[in-house]
Design a protein around this motif. Structure first.
Motif, PDB file in Angstrom:
ATOM      1  N   GLN A 152       0.827  -1.204   0.000  1.00  0.00           N
ATOM      2  CA  GLN A 152       0.000   0.000   0.000  1.00  0.00           C
ATOM      3  C   GLN A 152       0.870   1.266   0.000  1.00  0.00           C
ATOM      4  N   MET A 153       1.951   1.242   0.773  1.00  0.00           N
ATOM      5  CA  MET A 153       2.876   2.368   0.778  1.00  0.00           C
ATOM      6  C   MET A 153       3.469   2.587  -0.607  1.00  0.00           C
ATOM      7  N   MET A 154       3.783   1.501  -1.303  1.00  0.00           N
ATOM      8  CA  MET A 154       4.339   1.602  -2.642  1.00  0.00           C
ATOM      9  C   MET A 154       3.362   2.299  -3.586  1.00  0.00           C
ATOM     10  N   ARG A 155       2.094   1.923  -3.525  1.00  0.00           N
ATOM     11  CA  ARG A 155       1.090   2.560  -4.385  1.00  0.00           C
ATOM     12  C   ARG A 155       1.033   4.063  -4.135  1.00  0.00           C
ATOM     13  N   ALA A 156       1.009   4.438  -2.866  1.00  0.00           N
ATOM     14  CA  ALA A 156       0.925   5.857  -2.523  1.00  0.00           C
ATOM     15  C   ALA A 156       2.194   6.604  -2.919  1.00  0.00           C
ATOM     16  N   ALA A 157       3.348   5.981  -2.682  1.00  0.00           N
ATOM     17  CA  ALA A 157       4.617   6.641  -2.977  1.00  0.00           C
ATOM     18  C   ALA A 157       4.827   6.827  -4.472  1.00  0.00           C
ATOM     19  N   ARG A 158       4.503   5.813  -5.268  1.00  0.00           N
ATOM     20  CA  ARG A 158       4.696   5.931  -6.722  1.00  0.00           C
ATOM     21  C   ARG A 158       3.774   6.990  -7.319  1.00  0.00           C
ATOM     22  N   ALA A 159       2.593   7.148  -6.738  1.00  0.00           N
ATOM     23  CA  ALA A 159       1.678   8.180  -7.226  1.00  0.00           C
ATOM     24  C   ALA A 159       2.135   9.574  -6.824  1.00  0.00           C
ATOM     25  N   THR A 160       2.819   9.661  -5.683  1.00  0.00           N
ATOM     26  CA  THR A 160       3.206  10.967  -5.135  1.00  0.00           C
ATOM     27  C   THR A 160       4.599  11.399  -5.567  1.00  0.00           C
ATOM     28  N   TRP A 161       5.566  10.471  -5.510  1.00  0.00           N
ATOM     29  CA  TRP A 161       6.956  10.788  -5.871  1.00  0.00           C
ATOM     30  C   TRP A 161       7.485   9.715  -6.826  1.00  0.00           C
ATOM     31  N   PRO A 162       7.045   9.697  -8.063  1.00  0.00           N
ATOM     32  CA  PRO A 162       7.463   8.640  -9.002  1.00  0.00           C
ATOM     33  C   PRO A 162       8.981   8.587  -9.139  1.00  0.00           C
ATOM     34  N   SER A 163       9.510   7.358  -9.193  1.00  0.00           N
ATOM     35  CA  SER A 163      10.951   7.199  -9.388  1.00  0.00           C
ATOM     36  C   SER A 163      11.239   5.825  -9.959  1.00  0.00           C
ATOM     37  N   ALA A 164      12.364   5.718 -10.664  1.00  0.00           N
ATOM     38  CA  ALA A 164      12.775   4.432 -11.223  1.00  0.00           C
ATOM     39  C   ALA A 164      13.084   3.424 -10.120  1.00  0.00           C
ATOM     40  N   GLU A 165      13.592   3.897  -8.983  1.00  0.00           N
ATOM     41  CA  GLU A 165      13.925   2.987  -7.883  1.00  0.00           C
ATOM     42  C   GLU A 165      12.663   2.366  -7.282  1.00  0.00           C
ATOM     43  N   LEU A 166      11.627   3.152  -7.111  1.00  0.00           N
ATOM     44  CA  LEU A 166      10.365   2.608  -6.624  1.00  0.00           C
ATOM     45  C   LEU A 166       9.788   1.609  -7.625  1.00  0.00           C
TER      46      LEU A 166
END
Length: 224
Positions: free
Chosen positions: A94-108
């Motif tokens: 769930q954290m991944m979904r929120a983080a990728r939507a908020t701060w997209p990055s190749a590492e995520l």
């Protein structure tokens, strides 16, 4: 470092799924170990200095750029309870979904691809902090604070505890939070030379036992 960005990540309304988990508080309440504000304070202090310290160090190491897959394996090794490993990966997803939507990055994106069922939440948290331009201390503070704010919020619901009393518990833990975050960041900085064994492996057997029992309940208010 943007303090505004740090506030977004640390905000309890950030949609990372933590509201559905009690951090072991539901099992502790049922066992009679938490009955009011004084017990909550001791529960939170113990959780902060054990599983909270471990989570903060993992998050700090991820924020520094340590291989997240290696950290995910280290998190597995530090989580003896299968129920807690499952909960950590659900929260990580769930954290991944929120983080990728908020701060997209190749590492995520890379971690999400490598761990489609979810990496451990502190690892994802640290990588989210890194993607947001935050540092290891920031990630450590967020992880440490989450380790106590979740149980405090849960006990308000479980015992109808006065929210003012629960907030006071968190405020009085501020010096402990400072120490844990600082210690976690220092451990994370040693990883490049010493490997992941530099990260703490503090244990909380009652949390592990409680989590296994809680997972078997037919009816419960929180997922963990």
């Amino acid at each position: 470092m943007s303090r505004a960005t740090l506030l977004v990540l640390a905000d309890g309304r950030f949609p990372a799924g933590g509201h559905a988990h009690s951090g072991g508080a539901e099992a502790a309440v049922a066992a009679g170990r938490v009955t009011g504000a004084a017990d909550l304070a001791e529960f939170c202090r113990g959780r902060l200095h054990t599983s909270g310290l471990v989570a903060a160090a993992l998050a700090a190491a991820a924020a520094l750029g340590t291989d997240p897959l290696q950290l995910d394996e280290a998190a597995d090794a530090r989580t003896p309870s299968a129920a807690l490993r499952t909960a950590a990966r659900k929260l990580g997803r769930q954290m991944m979904r929120a983080a990728r939507a908020t701060w997209p990055s190749a590492e995520l994106d890379a971690l999400a691809s490598a761990r489609p069922r979810g990496a451990h939440q502190p690892v994802v948290l640290g990588l989210a902090a890194r993607s947001a331009g935050l540092g290891p201390e920031d990630a450590a503070y967020v992880a440490a604070y989450e380790s106590v704010s979740g149980p405090a919020t849960a006990v308000v619901r479980l015992l109808s505890l006065d929210p003012f009393d629960a907030t006071a518990v968190l405020a009085r833990l501020a010096p402990d939070l400072d120490r844990v975050a600082a210690d976690a960041a220092e451990c994370a900085r040693r990883v490049p030379e010493e490997g992941v064994d530099a990260l703490p492996a503090s244990s909380a057997p009652l949390l592990d036992i409680g989590a296994e029992a809680h997972a078997a309940w037919a009816v419960r208010l929180f997922a963990s």
